[in-house]
Design an enzyme around this catalytic site. Sequence first.
Site, PDB file in Angstrom:
ATOM      1  N   ARG A 142       0.820  -1.221   0.000  1.00 53.40           N
ATOM      2  CA  ARG A 142       0.000   0.000   0.000  1.00 53.40           C
ATOM      3  C   ARG A 142       0.848   1.263   0.000  1.00 53.40           C
ATOM      4  O   ARG A 142       0.393   2.316  -0.425  1.00 53.40           O
ATOM      5  CB  ARG A 142      -0.998  -0.030   1.152  1.00 53.40           C
TER       6      ARG A 142
ATOM      7  N   GLU B  76       6.439  -8.640  15.880  1.00 51.39           N
ATOM      8  CA  GLU B  76       5.980  -9.107  17.183  1.00 51.39           C
ATOM      9  C   GLU B  76       6.398 -10.554  17.419  1.00 51.39           C
ATOM     10  O   GLU B  76       6.828 -10.924  18.498  1.00 51.39           O
ATOM     11  CB  GLU B  76       4.458  -8.958  17.278  1.00 51.39           C
TER      12      GLU B  76
END
Length: 172
Positions: free
Chosen positions: A60, A97
């Site tokens: 994006r 993460e």
Amino acid sequence: MPDRIRQLVRDVPDFPKPGIMFKDITPVLRDPAGLALAIELMANPFRNVRVDAVIGPESRGFIFGTAIAQSLNAGFVPVRKPGKLPWRKRSVRYALEYGHDELQMHEDAITHGMRVLLADDLLATGGTLRAAADLVQACGGHVVGASVLIELEGLGGRAALRDLAVSSVLRY
């Protein structure tokens, strides 16, 4: 004006996993006036800054980065996942993460002294944009700032970019 864009962002509960409220920007992209306004608001904070190139991370960031580059009369440099670029490249690994990821850029895309703006749809933890900034700096470029459509404030992304001017159109 950001309220017009906020109205177009769709909340999708439990995507990509339970407990996540996904901010879907595809309605912004579909709406010609909304998309034009988003690009204008993302580019405006950097109109009085010399920008030689805009970097957009896959995927994006390509959408927003190319339009912002055109608006600022700058070039566009794609930053991609491994295996997507055909020429010699620089790489940077960064922590997620759970695990790691990697971004790559052609080694000649940014030259010493170039002034670069980072652009993406979302600032969450800041890992992707931090990695892109590190790539620019490794090539001798100077990052003038980062512009994002949406910032998820609770995830600490701005702290990861504390050395950069960060502009976000919408904050959640």
